[in-house]
Write an enzyme that holds these catalytic residues in place. Structure first.
Site, short mmCIF file in Angstrom:
data_model
loop_
_atom_site.label_atom_id
_atom_site.label_comp_id
_atom_site.label_asym_id
_atom_site.label_seq_id
_atom_site.Cartn_x
_atom_site.Cartn_y
_atom_site.Cartn_z
N GLY A 15 0.86 -1.22 -0.13
CA GLY A 15 -0.06 -0.02 -0.01
C GLY A 15 0.90 1.11 0.14
O GLY A 15 1.91 1.25 0.90
N ARG A 76 0.93 -4.91 -5.69
CA ARG A 76 1.05 -6.31 -4.98
C ARG A 76 1.32 -7.35 -5.97
O ARG A 76 0.82 -7.31 -6.96
CB ARG A 76 -0.10 -6.44 -4.10
N ASP A 107 5.58 -5.10 5.99
CA ASP A 107 6.44 -6.07 6.44
C ASP A 107 6.28 -7.05 5.31
O ASP A 107 7.29 -8.01 5.18
CB ASP A 107 6.15 -6.59 7.80
N THR A 129 4.35 2.65 5.71
CA THR A 129 2.79 2.10 5.79
C THR A 129 2.16 3.09 6.69
O THR A 129 2.36 3.42 7.74
CB THR A 129 2.70 0.75 6.20
N ASP A 131 -0.20 2.37 8.44
CA ASP A 131 -0.86 1.54 9.40
C ASP A 131 -0.03 1.28 10.66
O ASP A 131 -0.49 1.02 11.72
CB ASP A 131 -1.06 0.01 9.02
N ASP A 133 2.22 -0.64 11.87
CA ASP A 133 2.12 -1.97 12.28
C ASP A 133 3.31 -2.97 11.67
O ASP A 133 3.29 -3.99 11.41
CB ASP A 133 0.86 -2.69 11.57
N ARG A 175 -6.32 -2.74 8.61
CA ARG A 175 -6.79 -4.14 8.32
C ARG A 175 -6.58 -4.89 9.35
O ARG A 175 -7.53 -5.97 10.01
CB ARG A 175 -6.47 -4.65 7.16
P1 ADP Z 1 3.02 -4.48 2.71
O1 ADP Z 1 4.53 -4.47 2.11
O2 ADP Z 1 2.41 -3.11 2.89
O3 ADP Z 1 2.69 -5.16 4.09
P2 ADP Z 1 2.06 -6.84 1.26
O4 ADP Z 1 1.99 -7.58 2.36
O5 ADP Z 1 0.93 -6.67 0.26
O6 ADP Z 1 2.20 -4.99 1.70
O7 ADP Z 1 3.24 -7.08 0.32
C1 ADP Z 1 3.64 -6.44 -0.74
C2 ADP Z 1 4.32 -7.28 -1.62
O8 ADP Z 1 5.54 -7.96 -1.23
C3 ADP Z 1 3.58 -8.67 -2.15
O9 ADP Z 1 2.49 -8.51 -3.07
C4 ADP Z 1 4.49 -9.39 -2.59
O10 ADP Z 1 5.05 -9.16 -4.03
C5 ADP Z 1 5.74 -9.21 -1.63
N1 ADP Z 1 5.76 -10.19 -0.45
C6 ADP Z 1 4.75 -10.35 0.50
N2 ADP Z 1 5.14 -11.49 1.21
C7 ADP Z 1 5.98 -11.95 0.47
C8 ADP Z 1 6.81 -13.13 1.02
N3 ADP Z 1 6.33 -14.17 2.26
N4 ADP Z 1 7.87 -13.58 0.21
C9 ADP Z 1 7.98 -12.86 -1.00
N5 ADP Z 1 7.46 -11.71 -1.31
C10 ADP Z 1 6.50 -11.23 -0.55
O1 F6P Z 2 -1.64 0.22 3.51
C1 F6P Z 2 -2.38 -0.28 4.27
C2 F6P Z 2 -3.65 -0.31 3.99
O2 F6P Z 2 -4.12 1.14 3.65
C3 F6P Z 2 -4.61 -0.97 5.41
O3 F6P Z 2 -4.94 0.01 6.09
C4 F6P Z 2 -5.79 -1.44 4.36
O4 F6P Z 2 -6.48 -2.47 4.99
C5 F6P Z 2 -5.16 -1.65 2.99
O5 F6P Z 2 -4.03 -1.21 2.76
C6 F6P Z 2 -6.08 -1.79 1.80
O6 F6P Z 2 -5.56 -1.89 0.76
P1 F6P Z 2 -5.91 -1.96 -0.87
O7 F6P Z 2 -5.20 -0.59 -1.26
O8 F6P Z 2 -5.64 -2.86 -1.29
O9 F6P Z 2 -7.62 -1.71 -0.68
#
Ligand code: ADP
Ligand code: F6P
Length: 325
Positions: A15, A76, A107, A129, A131, A133, A175
Protein backbone atom coordinates in the site's frame (compact mmCIF):
# COMPACT_ATOMS: atom_id res chain seq x y z
CA UNK A 1 34.31 -6.32 3.82
CA UNK A 2 31.65 -6.63 1.11
CA UNK A 3 32.39 -5.28 -2.39
CA UNK A 4 31.64 -1.61 -2.78
CA UNK A 5 28.11 -1.01 -4.01
CA UNK A 6 28.10 0.71 -7.39
CA UNK A 7 24.46 0.73 -8.38
CA UNK A 8 21.42 0.68 -6.15
CA UNK A 9 17.81 0.06 -7.05
CA UNK A 10 14.84 1.59 -5.27
CA UNK A 11 11.22 0.49 -5.30
CA UNK A 12 7.99 1.10 -3.38
CA UNK A 13 5.77 -1.88 -2.62
CA UNK A 14 2.46 -2.76 -0.96
CA UNK A 15 0.00 0.00 0.00
CA UNK A 16 1.31 3.47 -0.79
CA UNK A 17 1.91 5.98 2.01
CA UNK A 18 2.40 9.75 2.05
CA UNK A 19 6.12 10.43 2.39
CA UNK A 20 7.22 7.61 0.08
CA UNK A 21 8.30 10.25 -2.46
CA UNK A 22 10.42 11.99 0.14
CA UNK A 23 12.06 8.63 0.88
CA UNK A 24 12.75 7.98 -2.82
CA UNK A 25 14.26 11.45 -3.13
CA UNK A 26 16.50 10.86 -0.12
CA UNK A 27 17.68 7.50 -1.46
CA UNK A 28 18.50 8.96 -4.88
CA UNK A 29 20.30 12.04 -3.59
CA UNK A 30 22.20 10.28 -0.80
CA UNK A 31 23.36 7.63 -3.29
CA UNK A 32 24.45 10.20 -5.90
CA UNK A 33 26.37 11.99 -3.18
CA UNK A 34 28.31 8.77 -2.56
CA UNK A 35 29.06 8.30 -6.26
CA UNK A 36 26.57 5.46 -6.72
CA UNK A 37 24.24 5.08 -9.68
CA UNK A 38 20.52 4.70 -8.99
CA UNK A 39 17.88 2.73 -10.84
CA UNK A 40 14.21 3.26 -10.11
CA UNK A 41 12.00 0.19 -10.33
CA UNK A 42 8.34 0.88 -11.09
CA UNK A 43 5.39 -0.94 -9.46
CA UNK A 44 7.23 -2.83 -6.71
CA UNK A 45 8.21 -6.44 -7.29
CA UNK A 46 5.83 -6.65 -10.25
CA UNK A 47 7.81 -3.94 -12.05
CA UNK A 48 11.04 -5.75 -11.17
CA UNK A 49 9.79 -8.95 -12.80
CA UNK A 50 8.54 -6.95 -15.79
CA UNK A 51 11.87 -5.07 -15.95
CA UNK A 52 10.24 -1.66 -15.66
CA UNK A 53 13.51 -0.08 -14.61
CA UNK A 54 14.82 3.41 -15.28
CA UNK A 55 17.98 5.36 -14.55
CA UNK A 56 17.45 8.07 -11.96
CA UNK A 57 19.43 11.26 -11.55
CA UNK A 58 19.07 14.31 -9.33
CA UNK A 59 16.33 15.80 -11.48
CA UNK A 60 14.26 12.58 -11.39
CA UNK A 61 13.35 13.48 -7.84
CA UNK A 62 12.86 17.23 -8.20
CA UNK A 63 9.56 18.65 -7.01
CA UNK A 64 8.32 15.44 -5.35
CA UNK A 65 9.03 15.89 -1.64
CA UNK A 66 5.66 17.53 -1.09
CA UNK A 67 3.62 15.04 -3.12
CA UNK A 68 1.52 12.15 -1.83
CA UNK A 69 1.53 8.73 -3.52
CA UNK A 70 4.71 7.38 -5.08
CA UNK A 71 6.29 8.45 -8.37
CA UNK A 72 7.55 4.87 -8.75
CA UNK A 73 4.00 3.53 -8.40
CA UNK A 74 3.37 0.47 -6.27
CA UNK A 75 1.84 -2.96 -6.62
CA UNK A 76 1.18 -6.24 -4.94
CA UNK A 77 2.78 -9.13 -6.83
CA UNK A 78 1.72 -12.75 -6.40
CA UNK A 79 4.46 -14.10 -8.68
CA UNK A 80 7.09 -12.73 -6.31
CA UNK A 81 5.66 -14.86 -3.50
CA UNK A 82 6.99 -17.93 -5.36
CA UNK A 83 10.60 -19.16 -5.30
CA UNK A 84 10.69 -18.95 -9.08
CA UNK A 85 9.56 -15.34 -9.05
CA UNK A 86 12.16 -14.44 -6.43
CA UNK A 87 14.97 -16.13 -8.42
CA UNK A 88 13.83 -14.30 -11.54
CA UNK A 89 13.84 -11.01 -9.58
CA UNK A 90 17.40 -11.62 -8.34
CA UNK A 91 18.54 -12.44 -11.89
CA UNK A 92 16.97 -9.24 -13.22
CA UNK A 93 18.77 -7.21 -10.53
CA UNK A 94 22.07 -8.80 -11.60
CA UNK A 95 21.29 -8.18 -15.27
CA UNK A 96 20.78 -4.47 -14.53
CA UNK A 97 23.88 -4.26 -12.36
CA UNK A 98 21.81 -3.62 -9.21
CA UNK A 99 23.94 -4.75 -6.28
CA UNK A 100 21.94 -3.08 -3.52
CA UNK A 101 18.19 -2.57 -3.31
CA UNK A 102 16.13 -0.24 -1.13
CA UNK A 103 12.60 -1.54 -0.58
CA UNK A 104 10.16 1.03 0.80
CA UNK A 105 7.04 -0.70 2.12
CA UNK A 106 5.49 -2.75 4.87
CA UNK A 107 6.48 -6.08 6.40
CA UNK A 108 5.16 -8.03 3.40
CA UNK A 109 7.56 -6.08 1.22
CA UNK A 110 10.31 -6.77 3.76
CA UNK A 111 9.69 -10.50 3.34
CA UNK A 112 10.38 -10.03 -0.36
CA UNK A 113 13.57 -8.14 0.53
CA UNK A 114 14.54 -11.01 2.86
CA UNK A 115 14.16 -13.49 0.00
CA UNK A 116 16.22 -11.35 -2.39
CA UNK A 117 18.96 -11.00 0.22
CA UNK A 118 19.04 -14.78 0.51
CA UNK A 119 19.63 -14.88 -3.25
CA UNK A 120 22.61 -12.54 -3.10
CA UNK A 121 20.94 -9.18 -3.71
CA UNK A 122 21.60 -7.00 -0.70
CA UNK A 123 18.21 -5.50 0.15
CA UNK A 124 17.44 -2.89 2.80
CA UNK A 125 13.90 -2.23 4.04
CA UNK A 126 12.55 1.24 4.79
CA UNK A 127 9.25 1.20 6.75
CA UNK A 128 6.46 2.80 4.72
CA UNK A 129 2.85 2.14 5.66
CA UNK A 130 0.07 4.26 7.11
CA UNK A 131 -0.82 1.40 9.50
CA UNK A 132 2.18 1.70 11.88
CA UNK A 133 2.08 -2.07 12.07
CA UNK A 134 5.73 -2.98 11.50
CA UNK A 135 6.91 -4.63 14.71
CA UNK A 136 10.55 -3.55 14.73
CA UNK A 137 9.85 0.18 14.51
CA UNK A 138 8.11 2.88 16.52
CA UNK A 139 7.44 4.83 13.35
CA UNK A 140 6.38 4.10 9.80
CA UNK A 141 6.38 6.66 6.98
CA UNK A 142 2.83 7.80 6.22
CA UNK A 143 1.27 7.29 9.64
CA UNK A 144 1.38 10.93 10.67
CA UNK A 145 -0.22 12.19 7.46
CA UNK A 146 -2.89 9.48 7.54
CA UNK A 147 -3.98 10.17 11.11
CA UNK A 148 -4.15 13.90 10.48
CA UNK A 149 -6.16 13.38 7.30
CA UNK A 150 -8.51 11.02 9.13
CA UNK A 151 -8.79 13.35 12.12
CA UNK A 152 -9.71 16.29 9.91
CA UNK A 153 -12.48 14.21 8.32
CA UNK A 154 -13.68 12.93 11.69
CA UNK A 155 -13.97 16.49 13.05
CA UNK A 156 -16.17 17.34 10.06
CA UNK A 157 -18.43 14.35 10.61
CA UNK A 158 -18.64 15.33 14.27
CA UNK A 159 -20.04 18.78 13.33
CA UNK A 160 -22.95 17.33 11.42
CA UNK A 161 -23.39 14.53 13.95
CA UNK A 162 -23.87 17.15 16.68
CA UNK A 163 -26.26 19.28 14.59
CA UNK A 164 -28.47 16.27 13.95
CA UNK A 165 -27.96 14.77 17.40
CA UNK A 166 -26.83 11.51 15.88
CA UNK A 167 -24.57 8.63 16.65
CA UNK A 168 -21.79 8.34 14.02
CA UNK A 169 -19.65 5.31 13.37
CA UNK A 170 -16.53 6.37 11.51
CA UNK A 171 -14.41 3.59 10.06
CA UNK A 172 -10.71 4.24 9.65
CA UNK A 173 -8.08 2.11 7.87
CA UNK A 174 -6.12 -0.66 9.50
CA UNK A 175 -6.91 -4.19 8.39
CA UNK A 176 -5.05 -5.92 11.18
CA UNK A 177 -3.89 -3.01 13.31
CA UNK A 178 -5.78 -0.44 15.36
CA UNK A 179 -3.10 2.27 15.61
CA UNK A 180 -4.94 4.72 13.35
CA UNK A 181 -8.19 4.07 15.22
CA UNK A 182 -6.55 4.46 18.63
CA UNK A 183 -4.75 7.71 17.82
CA UNK A 184 -7.70 9.27 15.99
CA UNK A 185 -10.14 8.01 18.61
CA UNK A 186 -8.24 9.63 21.45
CA UNK A 187 -7.51 12.79 19.47
CA UNK A 188 -11.12 13.36 18.36
CA UNK A 189 -12.56 12.64 21.80
CA UNK A 190 -14.57 9.64 20.61
CA UNK A 191 -17.14 8.09 22.90
CA UNK A 192 -16.06 4.60 21.80
CA UNK A 193 -12.94 3.28 20.06
CA UNK A 194 -12.99 -0.20 18.55
CA UNK A 195 -9.64 -1.86 17.85
CA UNK A 196 -9.14 -5.24 16.14
CA UNK A 197 -6.59 -6.11 18.84
CA UNK A 198 -9.05 -5.53 21.69
CA UNK A 199 -12.70 -5.54 20.54
CA UNK A 200 -14.58 -8.58 21.82
CA UNK A 201 -17.68 -8.06 19.66
CA UNK A 202 -19.84 -7.07 22.63
CA UNK A 203 -22.30 -4.77 20.85
CA UNK A 204 -24.62 -4.61 23.86
CA UNK A 205 -21.98 -2.63 25.79
CA UNK A 206 -21.81 -0.16 22.89
CA UNK A 207 -25.60 0.12 22.82
CA UNK A 208 -25.76 0.71 26.58
CA UNK A 209 -23.12 3.42 26.25
CA UNK A 210 -25.05 5.23 23.49
CA UNK A 211 -28.23 5.15 25.63
CA UNK A 212 -26.33 6.37 28.68
CA UNK A 213 -24.56 9.29 26.92
CA UNK A 214 -27.88 10.35 25.39
CA UNK A 215 -29.52 10.34 28.83
CA UNK A 216 -26.68 12.50 30.09
CA UNK A 217 -27.51 15.02 27.35
CA UNK A 218 -24.70 14.38 24.86
CA UNK A 219 -25.56 15.73 21.44
CA UNK A 220 -23.51 13.20 19.49
CA UNK A 221 -21.90 9.84 20.05
CA UNK A 222 -18.80 9.18 17.95
CA UNK A 223 -17.64 5.60 17.52
CA UNK A 224 -14.27 5.14 15.81
CA UNK A 225 -14.18 1.69 14.27
CA UNK A 226 -11.12 0.09 12.69
CA UNK A 227 -11.34 -1.48 9.24
CA UNK A 228 -10.16 -4.78 10.77
CA UNK A 229 -13.48 -5.00 12.63
CA UNK A 230 -15.50 -3.53 9.76
CA UNK A 231 -19.27 -3.99 9.37
CA UNK A 232 -19.83 -0.32 10.22
CA UNK A 233 -23.01 0.01 8.13
CA UNK A 234 -24.78 -2.98 9.68
CA UNK A 235 -23.52 -2.01 13.13
CA UNK A 236 -25.08 1.44 12.64
CA UNK A 237 -28.44 -0.10 11.75
CA UNK A 238 -28.43 -2.36 14.80
CA UNK A 239 -27.43 0.49 17.13
CA UNK A 240 -30.19 2.71 15.73
CA UNK A 241 -32.83 0.00 16.21
CA UNK A 242 -31.66 -0.82 19.73
CA UNK A 243 -31.21 2.77 20.98
CA UNK A 244 -33.67 4.84 18.96
CA UNK A 245 -30.78 7.24 18.25
CA UNK A 246 -30.36 8.01 14.55
CA UNK A 247 -27.05 6.42 13.55
CA UNK A 248 -24.93 6.81 10.42
CA UNK A 249 -21.78 5.07 9.23
CA UNK A 250 -18.97 6.80 7.34
CA UNK A 251 -16.13 4.78 5.89
CA UNK A 252 -13.14 7.05 5.26
CA UNK A 253 -11.35 4.57 3.01
CA UNK A 254 -8.48 5.36 0.68
CA UNK A 255 -8.56 9.13 1.18
CA UNK A 256 -6.46 8.30 4.26
CA UNK A 257 -3.61 7.06 2.07
CA UNK A 258 -3.32 10.16 -0.11
CA UNK A 259 -2.49 13.81 0.25
CA UNK A 260 0.41 16.07 1.02
CA UNK A 261 2.76 14.44 3.54
CA UNK A 262 3.14 16.23 6.86
CA UNK A 263 6.43 17.73 7.96
CA UNK A 264 7.02 14.72 10.22
CA UNK A 265 6.54 12.22 7.40
CA UNK A 266 8.83 14.18 5.06
CA UNK A 267 11.47 14.45 7.77
CA UNK A 268 11.31 10.77 8.77
CA UNK A 269 11.29 9.65 5.14
CA UNK A 270 14.30 11.83 4.34
CA UNK A 271 16.29 10.47 7.28
CA UNK A 272 15.29 6.84 6.80
CA UNK A 273 15.91 6.90 3.04
CA UNK A 274 19.38 8.41 3.48
CA UNK A 275 20.14 5.99 6.33
CA UNK A 276 19.33 3.02 4.06
CA UNK A 277 21.95 4.28 1.59
CA UNK A 278 24.45 4.71 4.43
CA UNK A 279 23.92 1.07 5.39
CA UNK A 280 24.62 -0.05 1.82
CA UNK A 281 27.68 2.19 1.61
CA UNK A 282 28.99 0.72 4.89
CA UNK A 283 28.70 -2.76 3.39
CA UNK A 284 25.91 -3.78 5.78
CA UNK A 285 23.65 -6.46 4.36
CA UNK A 286 20.03 -7.49 4.79
CA UNK A 287 18.93 -4.72 7.16
CA UNK A 288 15.71 -2.93 8.02
CA UNK A 289 15.71 0.75 8.99
CA UNK A 290 13.71 1.42 12.15
CA UNK A 291 13.07 3.92 14.91
CA UNK A 292 13.71 2.99 18.53
CA UNK A 293 13.42 5.39 21.47
CA UNK A 294 13.20 8.25 19.00
CA UNK A 295 16.44 7.42 17.16
CA UNK A 296 17.01 5.78 13.80
CA UNK A 297 18.59 2.36 13.98
CA UNK A 298 18.67 -0.85 11.96
CA UNK A 299 18.00 -4.55 12.45
CA UNK A 300 18.75 -7.71 10.56
CA UNK A 301 15.70 -8.47 8.40
CA UNK A 302 15.20 -11.94 9.96
CA UNK A 303 15.34 -10.44 13.44
CA UNK A 304 12.99 -7.60 12.46
CA UNK A 305 10.43 -9.94 10.94
CA UNK A 306 10.47 -12.21 14.00
CA UNK A 307 9.49 -9.33 16.29
CA UNK A 308 5.93 -8.70 17.44
CA UNK A 309 4.25 -5.59 18.77
CA UNK A 310 0.92 -4.68 20.22
CA UNK A 311 -1.12 -1.60 21.01
CA UNK A 312 0.42 0.26 23.94
CA UNK A 313 -1.50 -0.91 27.02
CA UNK A 314 -1.36 2.46 28.77
CA UNK A 315 -2.63 4.32 25.68
CA UNK A 316 -5.47 1.80 25.42
CA UNK A 317 -6.34 2.10 29.11
CA UNK A 318 -6.40 5.91 28.93
CA UNK A 319 -8.49 5.82 25.75
CA UNK A 320 -11.09 3.86 27.70
CA UNK A 321 -11.06 6.28 30.63
CA UNK A 322 -11.31 9.42 28.50
CA UNK A 323 -14.07 8.11 26.25
CA UNK A 324 -16.30 7.01 29.14
CA UNK A 325 -17.53 10.49 30.06
P1 ADP B 1 3.09 -4.46 2.72
O1 ADP B 1 4.50 -4.41 2.24
O2 ADP B 1 2.47 -3.10 2.81
O3 ADP B 1 2.96 -5.28 3.99
P2 ADP B 1 1.97 -6.66 1.22
O4 ADP B 1 1.88 -7.58 2.39
O5 ADP B 1 0.83 -6.61 0.27
O6 ADP B 1 2.23 -5.16 1.60
O7 ADP B 1 3.29 -7.09 0.42
C1 ADP B 1 3.69 -6.40 -0.73
C2 ADP B 1 4.34 -7.36 -1.69
O8 ADP B 1 5.51 -7.92 -1.12
C3 ADP B 1 3.51 -8.57 -2.08
O9 ADP B 1 2.57 -8.31 -3.08
C4 ADP B 1 4.57 -9.53 -2.57
O10 ADP B 1 4.97 -9.21 -3.89
C5 ADP B 1 5.72 -9.22 -1.62
N1 ADP B 1 5.69 -10.19 -0.51
C6 ADP B 1 4.85 -10.24 0.53
N2 ADP B 1 5.08 -11.33 1.31
C7 ADP B 1 6.10 -12.00 0.71
C8 ADP B 1 6.79 -13.21 1.01
N3 ADP B 1 6.48 -13.96 2.08
N4 ADP B 1 7.77 -13.60 0.16
C9 ADP B 1 8.10 -12.85 -0.91
N5 ADP B 1 7.47 -11.71 -1.24
C10 ADP B 1 6.49 -11.28 -0.45
O1 F6P C 1 -1.56 0.14 3.37
C1 F6P C 1 -2.28 -0.32 4.43
C2 F6P C 1 -3.73 -0.33 4.08
O2 F6P C 1 -4.18 0.97 3.75
C3 F6P C 1 -4.58 -0.94 5.16
O3 F6P C 1 -4.90 -0.05 6.19
C4 F6P C 1 -5.77 -1.40 4.37
O4 F6P C 1 -6.40 -2.47 5.01
C5 F6P C 1 -5.18 -1.84 3.07
O5 F6P C 1 -3.96 -1.15 2.94
C6 F6P C 1 -6.07 -1.57 1.90
O6 F6P C 1 -5.47 -2.07 0.77
P1 F6P C 1 -6.06 -1.85 -0.71
O7 F6P C 1 -5.40 -0.64 -1.24
O8 F6P C 1 -5.65 -3.07 -1.43
O9 F6P C 1 -7.54 -1.66 -0.60
Amino acid sequence: MANKIQTIGVLTSGGDAPGMNAAIRAVVRAALEKGMKVKGIFKGYQGLLDEEIIDMDKSSVSDIIQKGGTILYTARCMEFMTEEGQKKGAEICRKHGIDGLVVIGGDGSFRGAQKLSGLGINAIGVPGTIDLDISCTEYTIGFDTAINTALDAIDKVRDTSTSHERCSIIEVMGRHAGYIALWCGIACGAEDILLPERYDGDEQTLINHVIETRKRGKKHHIIINAEGIGHSASMAKRIEVATGVETRATILGHMQRGGTPTCKDRMMASMMGAYAVDLLAQGKTKRVVAMKNGSICDYDIDEALAMTKDIDEYEFEISQVLSKY
